[in-house]
Write an enzyme that holds these catalytic residues in place. Structure first.
Site, mmCIF file in Angstrom:
data_model
loop_
_atom_site.group_PDB
_atom_site.id
_atom_site.type_symbol
_atom_site.label_atom_id
_atom_site.label_comp_id
_atom_site.label_asym_id
_atom_site.label_seq_id
_atom_site.Cartn_x
_atom_site.Cartn_y
_atom_site.Cartn_z
ATOM 1 N N ARG A 59 78.074 38.967 11.793
ATOM 2 C CA ARG A 59 79.052 38.545 12.813
ATOM 3 C C ARG A 59 79.452 37.075 12.692
ATOM 4 O O ARG A 59 80.612 36.725 12.838
ATOM 5 C CB ARG A 59 78.485 38.783 14.207
ATOM 6 C CG ARG A 59 78.377 40.262 14.525
ATOM 7 C CD ARG A 59 78.133 40.512 16.013
ATOM 8 N NE ARG A 59 78.059 41.935 16.242
ATOM 9 C CZ ARG A 59 76.928 42.630 16.266
ATOM 10 N NH1 ARG A 59 75.765 42.034 16.085
ATOM 11 N NH2 ARG A 59 76.948 43.929 16.462
ATOM 12 N N LYS A 163 63.426 52.002 7.784
ATOM 13 C CA LYS A 163 62.947 52.280 9.134
ATOM 14 C C LYS A 163 63.353 51.124 10.062
ATOM 15 O O LYS A 163 63.596 50.037 9.555
ATOM 16 C CB LYS A 163 61.430 52.501 9.132
ATOM 17 C CG LYS A 163 60.593 51.279 8.738
ATOM 18 C CD LYS A 163 60.138 50.482 9.930
ATOM 19 C CE LYS A 163 60.240 49.014 9.738
ATOM 20 N NZ LYS A 163 59.388 48.335 8.878
ATOM 21 N N ASP A 192 61.550 52.906 1.601
ATOM 22 C CA ASP A 192 60.370 52.258 2.146
ATOM 23 C C ASP A 192 59.980 51.211 1.109
ATOM 24 O O ASP A 192 59.642 51.565 -0.028
ATOM 25 C CB ASP A 192 59.258 53.306 2.296
ATOM 26 C CG ASP A 192 57.997 52.696 2.888
ATOM 27 O OD1 ASP A 192 57.700 51.532 2.566
ATOM 28 O OD2 ASP A 192 57.309 53.398 3.652
ATOM 29 N N HIS A 193 60.026 49.947 1.486
ATOM 30 C CA HIS A 193 59.860 48.925 0.444
ATOM 31 C C HIS A 193 58.453 48.908 -0.150
ATOM 32 O O HIS A 193 58.234 48.374 -1.220
ATOM 33 C CB HIS A 193 60.278 47.541 0.963
ATOM 34 C CG HIS A 193 59.232 46.825 1.766
ATOM 35 N ND1 HIS A 193 59.113 46.954 3.132
ATOM 36 C CD2 HIS A 193 58.253 45.973 1.388
ATOM 37 C CE1 HIS A 193 58.113 46.200 3.551
ATOM 38 N NE2 HIS A 193 57.565 45.590 2.520
ATOM 39 N N GLU A 231 47.853 41.552 8.334
ATOM 40 C CA GLU A 231 48.793 40.435 8.180
ATOM 41 C C GLU A 231 48.343 39.275 9.068
ATOM 42 O O GLU A 231 47.969 39.489 10.225
ATOM 43 C CB GLU A 231 50.187 40.864 8.624
ATOM 44 C CG GLU A 231 50.800 41.944 7.769
ATOM 45 C CD GLU A 231 52.215 42.261 8.211
ATOM 46 O OE1 GLU A 231 53.154 41.812 7.552
ATOM 47 O OE2 GLU A 231 52.368 42.938 9.248
ATOM 48 N N ASP A 250 56.095 50.619 13.229
ATOM 49 C CA ASP A 250 56.528 49.616 12.256
ATOM 50 C C ASP A 250 55.824 49.786 10.915
ATOM 51 O O ASP A 250 56.415 49.552 9.859
ATOM 52 C CB ASP A 250 56.222 48.215 12.828
ATOM 53 C CG ASP A 250 56.737 47.092 11.947
ATOM 54 O OD1 ASP A 250 57.926 47.137 11.587
ATOM 55 O OD2 ASP A 250 55.954 46.176 11.612
ATOM 56 N N HIS A 255 54.918 52.905 5.894
ATOM 57 C CA HIS A 255 54.191 52.336 4.757
ATOM 58 C C HIS A 255 52.811 52.977 4.571
ATOM 59 O O HIS A 255 52.423 53.355 3.474
ATOM 60 C CB HIS A 255 53.998 50.822 4.945
ATOM 61 C CG HIS A 255 55.267 50.070 5.179
ATOM 62 N ND1 HIS A 255 56.445 50.402 4.562
ATOM 63 C CD2 HIS A 255 55.545 48.984 5.951
ATOM 64 C CE1 HIS A 255 57.394 49.553 4.933
ATOM 65 N NE2 HIS A 255 56.870 48.688 5.789
ATOM 66 N N LYS A 341 48.985 42.578 13.102
ATOM 67 C CA LYS A 341 49.555 41.237 12.898
ATOM 68 C C LYS A 341 48.607 40.215 13.493
ATOM 69 O O LYS A 341 47.796 40.542 14.353
ATOM 70 C CB LYS A 341 50.923 41.145 13.569
ATOM 71 C CG LYS A 341 51.953 42.051 12.918
ATOM 72 C CD LYS A 341 53.359 41.532 13.125
ATOM 73 C CE LYS A 341 54.375 42.452 12.480
ATOM 74 N NZ LYS A 341 54.392 42.352 11.000
HETATM 75 C C1 BG6 Z 1 57.920 45.660 7.306
HETATM 76 C C2 BG6 Z 1 57.494 45.524 8.723
HETATM 77 O O1 BG6 Z 1 58.402 46.951 7.053
HETATM 78 O O2 BG6 Z 1 56.814 45.399 6.461
HETATM 79 C C3 BG6 Z 1 56.933 44.137 8.986
HETATM 80 O O3 BG6 Z 1 58.613 45.741 9.579
HETATM 81 C C4 BG6 Z 1 55.835 43.823 7.997
HETATM 82 O O4 BG6 Z 1 56.470 44.019 10.316
HETATM 83 C C5 BG6 Z 1 56.292 44.094 6.587
HETATM 84 O O5 BG6 Z 1 55.502 42.453 8.143
HETATM 85 C C6 BG6 Z 1 55.135 43.970 5.632
HETATM 86 O O6 BG6 Z 1 55.629 44.041 4.332
HETATM 87 P P1 BG6 Z 1 54.936 43.256 3.157
HETATM 88 O O7 BG6 Z 1 55.732 43.624 1.954
HETATM 89 O O8 BG6 Z 1 55.017 41.805 3.515
HETATM 90 O O9 BG6 Z 1 53.523 43.759 3.121
#
Ligand code: BG6
Length: 410
Positions: A59, A163, A192-193, A231, A250, A255, A341
C-alpha cells in the site's frame, strides 16, 4: 572452494528460466525476514536466472529505489551470505521494482499489469509470473479475484500461499474452494518454508539413501522421537497476526507436522511430489487424537506487554504435545513435539531415541543403565547429524561412556 559432495550431479539440473516474482505484502515481515534474504542467497549462489525480476506490491507509496534500500537492509540482517557482496547485490537490485497499490482497487492491478508487460520487454521476463501472497489470509481471495479480473492469471502463472491457511477445517476448506475457482490445482503452491531447509530435505535422503537406519526405524528399536523448534525471538512486530494464531497454528500444524511426517512416513515408491504427499497423508491420518493430559500450552512472561498483544491474551506462545501414530511401524512410540518463542535458546532438531541395550555385560563397571543411542538431526543452528553411542573410556579398566559423533550435512 572445497567441493560439496551433496552438490555433485546438480550440473545436470535444468537452469531456472526467466520470470517475475510479484510479492504482495512487500512491506511485511515475511518479505523482509525470509523471501528477500532467500532470493539474495540464490543470487549469491548463481541460481537466479539473468532475466529475473522481483516486483513488490504494497500500500505505501515509495519509489523503486526506496524499496531497494529497504530490501538491502533486510538482506543485510537476514541473508545467509553476509556481508552482502556489493556486485551480487547490485545485479540483484537492478531487477527489483515496486508497485504501490490498494489490494481492493482494480486500477492498481491494471498498473501492475502494465509494469509486468514493461518488464517482459525490458528484462526479458517472458511473461512468466509467480504471485507470492505474503499477506494475511483474508486477502488471498480478493487478491486472486482481482488478478483474474485484470487478466493476470495465465496458464503458466503460479500463485504461492503460506500458512495460516484458514483458522480451522471449515475455513481452510472455504479458502481452498475460493482459490481453486481462480487457479488450477497445478498453479497453486501451498508452501511450507521448512521444506526448503537443507536438513529437512535431508531427512528422507538420510533415511532412504542409507541401508543402516531403516531396519531400526520402528517401534521395535525406537523408544521415542522428540521434535523441537525452540526460538529465543519473541513475537516481534507480528502481534497482529500471531495473537490470533498462537504456537499451535503458527508452528505445529504446519512445520512440525511436516517434520513428523518426514520422520515417520513409509518409503515412497518414487521421488515425486504427489507420491511423497500421499505417504505423508497416511502418517497424519494415523495420528491418534491428542488427549488433554498429553498437551501443554504456555505463554512467555511479558507477552501481553508486547506491542499489539491484547492485555488479556490467552494465546499460547509455547506448546508441547505427546502424539501416537497408530500404525504398524510406530504403534506405542511416543512422539514429543515442542515449540515456543522467547525460550532460553534457539535450536531446532529431531531426535530419534533408541531403546536401551540390555546391560548384561557392563553393569558391574557402569551401573545398571547404559545411555540409549540417539540420532539427532539438527535443523538449526549448525545443521548436521549426530549419533550418540557408547564407547570405552581410554585407560585401564572398562568404563563405558556415551560418545557423540557428528557430521555436517550442509
Ligand atoms: C514461521 C512462523 O512460519 O516460522 C514464525 O510464522 C517462526 O513464527 C518461523 O518464527 C520460524 O522459521 P525459521 O525458519 O526461522 O525456523
Amino acid at each position: 572452494m572445497p567441493t560439496n559432495p551433496f552438490r555433485e550431479g546438480l550440473a545436470t539440473r535444468p537452469a531456472p528460466g526467466p520470470g517475475v516474482l510479484v510479492i504482495f505484502g512487500a512491506s511485511g515481515d515475511l518479505t523482509r525476514r525470509k523471501l528477500v534474504p532467500a532470493l539474495y542467497n540464490l543470487a549469491h549462489e548463481g541460481e537466479l536466472p539473468a532475466n529475473f525480476a522481483v516486483v513488490g506490491f504494497a500500500r505505501t507509496p515509495i519509489s523503486h529505489d526506496e524499496f531497494r534500500r529497504q530490501l538491502h537492509e533486510a538482506a543485510t540482517h537476514h541473508a545467509r551470505f553476509t556481508p552482502l557482496n556489493p556486485a551480487v547485490w547490485a545485479t540483484f537490485a537492478d531487477g527489483i521494482f515496486y508497485q504501490a497499490g490498494d489490494y481492493a482497487n482494480p486500477a492498481s492491478y491494471r498498473e501492475l499489469a502494465a509494469l509486468l508487460d514493461q518488464l517482459d520487454r525490458q528484462r526479458g521476463t517472458a511473461g512468466r509470473r509467480v504471485f507470492y501472497l505474503a499477506v494475511p489470509p483474508a486477502e488471498f481471495e480478493p487478491i486472486s479475484r482481482q488478478l483474474a479480473a485484470a487478466g493476470l492469471v495465465q496458464a503458466d502463472h503460479r500463485v504461492i500461499v503460506e500458512k495460516p491457511f484458514g483458522h480451522d477445517l471449515a475455513s481452510a476448506r472455504a479458502l481452498n474452494a475460493a482459490l481453486t475457482k481462480v487457479f488450477a490445482e497445478r498453479q497453486l503452491l501451498r508452501i511450507d518454508h521448512y521444506l526448503g531447509k537443507e536438513t529437512v530435505q535431508n531427512i528422507l535422503v538420510m533415511r532412504f539413501a542409507n541401508e543402516i537406519f531403516d531396519p531400526l526405524w520402528n517401534q521395535k528399536y525406537v523408544d521415542h522421537v522428540q521434535i523441537t523448534v525452540a526460538e529465543s525471538l519473541g513475537v516481534g512486530r507480528r502481534a497482529g497476526y500471531y495473537d490470533t494464531s498462537g504456537a499451535l497454528r503458527d508452528m505445529v500444524q504446519n512445520h512440525m507436522m511436516q517434520l513428523l511426517a518426514l520422520v515417520a512416513m513409509e518409503p515412497p515408491i518414487a521421488w515425486e511430489a504427489e507420491v511423497i504427499r500421499d505417504e505423508k497423508v497416511k502418517v497424519l491420518r494415523a495420528i491418534r487424537p491428542v488427549a488433554p493430559e498429553c498437551s501443554v500450552r504456555g505463554q512467555y512472561i511479558g507477552y501481553r506487554d508486547e506491542p499489539g498483544v491484547a492485555a488479556d491474551s490467552h494465546t499460547e506462545t509455547f506448546v508441547a504435545l505427546k502424539l501416537f501414530i497408530e500404525n504398524w511401524r510406530w504403534s506405542g512410540v511416543p512422539f514429543y513435539l515442542r515449540t515456543g518463542k522467547r525460550l532460553a535458546l534457539s535450536a531446532s532438531e529431531v531426535r530419534v531415541q533408541f531403546r536401551r541395550t540390555p546391560n548384561v555385560l557392563f553393569a558391574a563397571q557402569c551401573g545398571q543403565r547404559l545411555d540409549a543411542n540417539a540420532l539427532t538431526l539438527r535443523l538449526q543452528p549448525q545443521e548436521g547429524i549426530s549419533l550418540h553411542f557408547n564407547g570405552k573410556v581410554p585407560g585401564i579398566g572398562t568404563t563405558v561412556q556415551a560418545v557423540p559423533w557428528s557430521g555436517r550435512v550442509a
